[in-house]
Design an enzyme around this catalytic site. Structure first.
Site, PDB file in Angstrom:
ATOM      1  N   ILE A 227      -3.831 -11.292   3.801  1.00  0.00           N
ATOM      2  CA  ILE A 227      -4.601 -10.583   4.825  1.00  0.00           C
ATOM      3  C   ILE A 227      -4.480  -9.066   4.708  1.00  0.00           C
ATOM      4  CG2 ILE A 227      -4.566 -12.465   6.501  1.00  0.00           C
ATOM      5  CD1 ILE A 227      -2.241 -11.098   7.913  1.00  0.00           C
TER       6      ILE A 227
ATOM      7  N   GLY B 249      -1.419  -3.407  -0.108  1.00  0.00           N
ATOM      8  CA  GLY B 249      -1.131  -1.994  -0.269  1.00  0.00           C
ATOM      9  C   GLY B 249      -0.584  -1.732  -1.656  1.00  0.00           C
TER      10      GLY B 249
ATOM     11  N   VAL C 164       0.500  -8.504   2.351  1.00  0.00           N
ATOM     12  CA  VAL C 164       0.750  -9.118   3.652  1.00  0.00           C
ATOM     13  C   VAL C 164      -0.007 -10.442   3.725  1.00  0.00           C
ATOM     14  CG1 VAL C 164       0.620  -8.860   6.158  1.00  0.00           C
ATOM     15  CG2 VAL C 164       1.032  -6.852   4.717  1.00  0.00           C
TER      16      VAL C 164
ATOM     17  N   LYS D 244       5.175  -9.738   5.136  1.00  0.00           N
ATOM     18  CA  LYS D 244       4.953  -8.639   4.196  1.00  0.00           C
ATOM     19  C   LYS D 244       5.895  -8.835   3.020  1.00  0.00           C
ATOM     20  CE  LYS D 244       5.287  -3.584   3.909  1.00  0.00           C
ATOM     21  NZ  LYS D 244       5.579  -2.343   4.704  1.00  0.00           N
TER      22      LYS D 244
ATOM     23  N   ASP E 151       3.683   8.585   7.987  1.00  0.00           N
ATOM     24  CA  ASP E 151       2.515   8.078   7.257  1.00  0.00           C
ATOM     25  C   ASP E 151       1.485   7.529   8.244  1.00  0.00           C
ATOM     26  OD1 ASP E 151       0.948   7.556   5.040  1.00  0.00           O
ATOM     27  OD2 ASP E 151       1.914   5.647   4.576  1.00  0.00           O
TER      28      ASP E 151
END
Length: 285
Positions: free
Chosen positions: A18, A21, A26, A41, A138
């Site tokens: 889903i 990165g 994830v 994750k 971030d």
């Protein structure tokens, strides 16, 4: 990544990807012990060098002691081994049923009322972590998850503390290039130590993007980053009043001139109340 197991940690069965990165994937998963859906994750094998192992461990320890409605809740963590014997770090978090803000903005800007709601939740979360001595570092649309609360209210949760640091920690050379170029604060661009004011600046850029649907500093990463050292983000003429005042303050080049997250949350709460009053007035007519 191939793992020698049917379930991570002996209990988390991965269902579907889903999120993706540069350092992690994830998954939607089932916690077979408690029979509930969760988000898992998994750090990608290419990212599990010593530096990333330390970063992941820091993320676990940060999330484990944070508890706020505007933050994704950490439920569990562990390490498995891949087919090649490399460590596979995983974090188990609450499953947020909704898109991240980055994907939502691909469809265009948010309505002002939705932007206020998202902004209020995130600034409340920032106020909480800053009070705990944590700087996220971030803040960007991809790290803000959206969902509806069953009524007309859009809720938001802040996630991904992979490069977060304690507020008093010194910036290292490695950290200086951390973060996402389009949302870096001027002090991050300069490689200086950053505090809570940096998160406020980055989120100011996110709020502006919510209203316009466009990046405040588009272009190649280096050009985008350097431009904010000499100029404030351009705010279109159509954005005025309280929005202009808030975003201008949050994105001031001097960190000392930016409002703390708590003050931004109060301003957004006031704007949310005015939206409700306006809706009631229209309904009465």
């Amino acid at each position: 990544m191939t793992l020698h197991l049917g379930c991570l940690g002996g209990r988390y069965r991965l269902l579907e990807k889903i999120g993706l990165g540069s350092m992690a994937v994830v998954y939607r998963a089932i916690d077979e012990l408690l029979e509930r859906e969760v988000a898992v994750k998994v750090m990608q094998s290419a990212a599990t060098n010593d530096a990333e192992l330390r970063r992941s461990d820091a993320e676990v320890k940060l999330l484990a002691r944070l508890n706020h409605y505007g933050l994704v809740t950490l439920l569990d963590a562990g390490t498995e081994r891949s087919a090649l014997g490399t460590p596979c770090i995983f974090l188990v978090m609450e499953l947020v049923e909704g898109p991240d803000l980055r994907n939502r903005l691909m469809a265009g800007p948010l309505a002002h009322s939705r932007t206020v709601q998202v902004g209020h939740d995130v600034t409340q979360a920032l106020e909480y972590i800053h009070r705990k001595g944590v700087v996220h570092r971030d803040i960007k649309p991809a790290n803000i998850l959206l969902f509806d609360d069953g009524a007309t209210r859009t809720r938001a949760k802040l996630t991904d503390f992979g490069i977060a640091r304690m507020a008093e920690s010194a910036l290292t050379l490695e950290d200086a290039v951390s973060g996402t170029p389009a949302y870096l604060s001027p002090e991050q661009v300069r490689g200086e130590p950053v505090g809570p004011e940096s998160d406020v600046y980055s989120f100011g850029l996110v709020l502006l993007q919510c209203l316009t649907g466009e990046l405040a500093f588009p272009g190649p990463p280096l050009e985008s980053a350097v431009r904010r050292l000499t100029q404030a983000p351009p705010i279109p003429e159509g954005i005025g009043g309280a929005w202009r005042e808030l975003i201008s303050g949050m994105t001031a080049m001097d960190p000392a001139e930016r409002p703390p997250a708590a003050a931004a949350a109060v301003a957004l709460q006031r704007m949310m109340a005015l939206e409700v009053v306006a809706d009631v007035s229209v309904a009465a007519v």
